[in-house]
Write a protein that holds these residues in place. Structure first.
Motif, PDB file in Angstrom:
ATOM      1  N   TYR A 202      49.946  42.071  43.334  1.00 44.13           N
ATOM      2  CA  TYR A 202      49.329  40.773  44.047  1.00 44.13           C
ATOM      3  C   TYR A 202      47.804  41.429  42.341  1.00 44.13           C
ATOM      4  N   ILE A 203      47.179  39.792  42.752  1.00 41.34           N
ATOM      5  CA  ILE A 203      46.430  39.817  41.554  1.00 41.34           C
ATOM      6  C   ILE A 203      44.953  40.006  42.628  1.00 41.34           C
ATOM      7  N   VAL A 204      44.035  40.522  42.197  1.00 39.74           N
ATOM      8  CA  VAL A 204      42.654  41.160  42.641  1.00 39.74           C
ATOM      9  C   VAL A 204      42.007  39.554  41.829  1.00 39.74           C
ATOM     10  N   MET A 205      41.166  39.305  42.457  1.00 39.85           N
ATOM     11  CA  MET A 205      40.657  37.963  41.628  1.00 39.85           C
ATOM     12  C   MET A 205      38.620  38.025  42.500  1.00 39.85           C
ATOM     13  N   ALA A 206      37.740  37.779  42.371  1.00 38.30           N
ATOM     14  CA  ALA A 206      36.296  37.326  42.760  1.00 38.30           C
ATOM     15  C   ALA A 206      36.048  36.349  42.342  1.00 38.30           C
ATOM     16  N   ASP A 207      35.559  36.105  43.611  1.00 34.62           N
ATOM     17  CA  ASP A 207      35.111  34.335  44.247  1.00 34.62           C
ATOM     18  C   ASP A 207      33.133  34.460  43.417  1.00 34.62           C
ATOM     19  N   PRO A 208      32.970  32.763  42.735  1.00 35.09           N
ATOM     20  CA  PRO A 208      31.599  32.987  42.557  1.00 35.09           C
ATOM     21  C   PRO A 208      30.878  33.468  43.081  1.00 35.09           C
ATOM     22  N   GLU A 209      30.598  34.643  43.699  1.00 38.38           N
ATOM     23  CA  GLU A 209      29.534  35.494  44.467  1.00 38.38           C
ATOM     24  C   GLU A 209      29.749  37.349  43.822  1.00 38.38           C
ATOM     25  N   GLU A 210      31.178  36.785  43.349  1.00 43.63           N
ATOM     26  CA  GLU A 210      31.469  38.393  42.597  1.00 43.63           C
ATOM     27  C   GLU A 210      32.083  39.132  44.145  1.00 43.63           C
ATOM     28  N   ASN A 211      32.360  38.958  45.471  1.00 41.58           N
ATOM     29  CA  ASN A 211      33.460  39.139  46.359  1.00 41.58           C
ATOM     30  C   ASN A 211      35.164  39.353  45.873  1.00 41.58           C
ATOM     31  N   GLU A 212      35.415  40.543  45.768  1.00 44.75           N
ATOM     32  CA  GLU A 212      36.258  40.723  45.523  1.00 44.75           C
ATOM     33  C   GLU A 212      37.356  40.146  46.732  1.00 44.75           C
ATOM     34  N   PHE A 213      38.682  39.563  46.526  1.00 41.94           N
ATOM     35  CA  PHE A 213      40.343  39.396  47.499  1.00 41.94           C
ATOM     36  C   PHE A 213      41.001  39.409  46.407  1.00 41.94           C
ATOM     37  N   CYS A 214      42.870  39.479  47.474  1.00 46.16           N
ATOM     38  CA  CYS A 214      43.937  39.926  46.656  1.00 46.16           C
ATOM     39  C   CYS A 214      44.618  38.534  47.110  1.00 46.16           C
ATOM     40  N   SER A 215      45.789  38.073  45.669  1.00 43.79           N
ATOM     41  CA  SER A 215      46.368  37.319  46.489  1.00 43.79           C
ATOM     42  C   SER A 215      47.500  37.926  46.367  1.00 43.79           C
TER      43      SER A 215
END
Length: 46
Positions: A32-45
């Motif tokens: 999986y890839i860990v990402m962050a939205d523009p507000e720096e909230n992390e999420f996994c894809s």
């Protein structure tokens, strides 16, 4: 993982930031890839 990489690039186009790619022990397609939205909230894809 090719589809996951393509989705990651699509999300980057919307302003997300790629943080890291994690690949547990085999099978390699289970990563999986860990990402962050523009507000720096992390999420996994995955």
């Amino acid at each position: 993982m090719a589809a996951l990489e393509a989705e990651c690039e699509r999300l980057v186009g919307f302003g997300a930031t790629r943080l890291r790619r994690d690949e547990p022990a085999p099978p390699p397609s289970a990563g999986y890839i860990v990402m962050a939205d523009p507000e720096e909230n992390e999420f996994c894809s995955d």
